[in-house]
Design an enzyme around this catalytic site. Structure first.
Site, short mmCIF file in Angstrom:
data_model
loop_
_atom_site.label_atom_id
_atom_site.label_comp_id
_atom_site.label_asym_id
_atom_site.label_seq_id
_atom_site.Cartn_x
_atom_site.Cartn_y
_atom_site.Cartn_z
CG ASP A 45 -0.30 -1.85 16.73
OD1 ASP A 45 -0.59 -0.82 16.09
OD2 ASP A 45 0.11 -1.84 17.90
CG LEU A 46 1.39 -6.56 10.64
CD1 LEU A 46 0.42 -6.67 9.49
CD2 LEU A 46 2.79 -6.28 10.13
#
Length: 182
Positions: A45-46
């Site tokens: 994830d970011l």
């Protein structure tokens, strides 16, 4: 011969080479890895950091990313609060999530690891304790580790993937990569 890149993805970097569909572009892998023909094997994830594997070998990519191969992935997780044995045991036996129960995880409380500073730093609150756990899973659902820790009452504050199978982040600084081919 296939190529395998071990990359230490910084916080806030998209785990892909382009950022489609946003008004203000975000940093992507292309700012860090200039190796033609490699693609991420799985996602990160970011707002997560750590080990991301990139390869040009489709079969290797599937072996790493596909949950049916049960490749273990170990995360260093800073959680809110101090999980006791009942919370850790729930993680060890599997947690019921909206998309079904998770496989059992290997989990232990650990001392705060010596990591690089995160930018931006994790929000600090004097009145709320936190601690670190090492969590190993063999699947890879969307935001799974974050959902698991939240389900046992200890939301994730910082998430660093440290190991995938036998590959680790040892000696790789954020934004750097190492060629593990051959």
């Amino acid at each position: 011969m296939s190529r395998l890149i071990l990359f230490n993805k910084p916080f806030g970097v998209l785990p892909q080479f382009t950022d489609r569909g946003t008004v203000s572009p975000r940093p992507t892998l292309s700012a860090y890895v200039d190796v033609p023909g490699v693609y991420p094997a799985g996602r990160l994830d970011l707002d997560s950091e750590g080990l991301l594997l990139l390869t040009d070998d489709g079969r290797l990519q599937a072996r790493i990313a596909d949950p049916r191969f049960k490749m273990p992935k170990t995360y260093l997780v800073q959680v809110e609060g101090e999980p006791g044995e009942p919370a850790l045991e729930r993680l060890r036996t599997g947690v019921a999530l909206k998309d079904g129960p998770t496989r059992p995880a290997i989990v232990a409380r650990i001392d705060a690891p010596e990591l690089w500073p995160r930018d931006p730093p994790v929000r600090f609150r004097k009145t709320v304790a936190d601690c670190w756990i090492a969590l190993t899973i063999t699947e890879g659902r969307n935001r799974q580790v974050r959902r698991m820790t939240a389900a046992v009452g200890h939301p994730t504050l910082r998430l660093v993937r440290w190991r995938i199978g036998d590959w680790t982040l040892d000696g790789i600084a954020p934004g750097e990569w190492r060629d593990a081919s051959g």
